[in-house]
Design a protein around this motif. Structure first.
Motif: not given
Length: 319
Positions: A307-319
């Motif tokens: 769930m932590t990684q999901a939050a980090l991905f949500a703001v690092a994504r390019g799509y």
């Protein structure tokens, strides 16, 4: 989080496939066009991940996760009609293929299916959370519509809109996991806070990407928000920081008088000049960190890490 929830998502997807069926062939055809269109399924994954986090071993959350996805899909169908969208998830929007009346009615069908799933669960508390979120989403969409083409929209109002139209369902999807697991009020509130802050971060990045990515990567037309006169945070910041001449451009553009490709290029240039996309993403990282912090009451586990990684991905994504 994909790996963590994969077994459960197979169960959820089966519920979705079963419950989108109808004796009226147009309904599963239109619903399936969007549901099978490659969406992230993030909202139902939040329900499953939350259940894993709190150690829930039952199966009530599968139907409820499907209900969450039906609510989300219904709002997408309605949004595409309201916005006149041509693309959704990289292919023609349902309203372009099937027309606006059918798209609205199938959205209504999916809302109804979601409420059937909620009532089958039997929990009045779950029903209150998800039905309340549905009402808040609708309020947020109406609020966004009334703010459209209004150059004086404040950052405060913008955040109020996205908390309603996006973050409310993220919060509800996360919170119901604690409800079915009969967790403490503190744990329930923590999951609500996680989802709510994640939802705000997710929408901030979506709005930044409209001025920072290409249509192929996003699965929608670049500049949709610009042409529709939506006052998202990149525009709000660029307008606030702009010169008198730049502000005149923004007034004309948001008013619908400058919507050509060249105008969009100029808008992106101004947004870059004032670092509006970068600052929008910085705000998104702030909310993502708040989401991560909300998980601190739970012990370390693979679910918390996911769930932590999901939050980090949500703001690092390019799509």
């Amino acid at each position: 989080m994909l790996a963590l929830t994969a077994p459960g998502m197979n169960q959820v997807n089966q519920v979705i496939l079963d419950r989108m069926q109808s004796e009226v062939p147009l309904i599963p055809a239109l619903a399936g066009h969007l549901i099978s269109g490659g969406g992230k399924r993030l909202r139902p994954m939040l329900t499953l991940a939350g259940a894993e986090l709190v150690g829930y071993s039952g199966n009530r959350h599968y139907k409820l996760a499907a209900a969450v996805e039906f609510i989300h899909t219904a709002t997408l169908l309605h949004d595409d009609v309201v916005d006149g969208s041509d693309l959704r998830r990289g292919k023609a929007a349902a309203n372009i293929i099937y027309g606006n009346p059918a798209t609205v009615l199938v959205g209504d069908f999916l809302f109804s299916r979601s409420f059937e799933l909620m009532t089958e669960d039997g929990s009045l508390k779950v029903l209150k959370i998800l039905s309340g979120a549905s009402a808040i989403i609708a309020e947020g969409e109406v609020d966004q519509l009334t703010a459209q083409r209004k150059i004086d929209t404040s950052e405060e109002r913008y955040l109020h809109i996205i908390r309603a139209k996006t973050a409310a369902l993220f919060a509800a999807a996360s919170r119901i996991a604690a409800v079915v697991a009969e967790c403490s009020d503190e744990q329930e509130q923590a999951l609500d806070e996680y989802g709510r802050n994640l939802g705000v971060a997710f929408q901030l990045v979506d709005d930044a990407l409209d001025y920072d990515s290409n249509a192929a990567a996003m699965g929608k037309d670049r500049g949709d928000d610009f042409r529709e006169g939506k006052m998202t945070l990149p525009v709000i910041l660029a307008y606030a920081r702009g010169s008198a001449e730049e502000r005149e451009f923004w007034k004309a553009a948001i008013g619908g008088f400058k919507i050509s490709d060249a105008d969009l290029d100029h808008a992106i240039e101004l947004i870059d000049r004032h670092h509006a996309v970068d600052d929008t993403k910085a705000r998104a990282r702030h909310f993502a960190q708040r989401a991560i912090d909300a998980l601190s009451i739970f012990p370390e586990s693979s679910a918390r890490q996911a769930m932590t990684q999901a939050a980090l991905f949500a703001v690092a994504r390019g799509y």
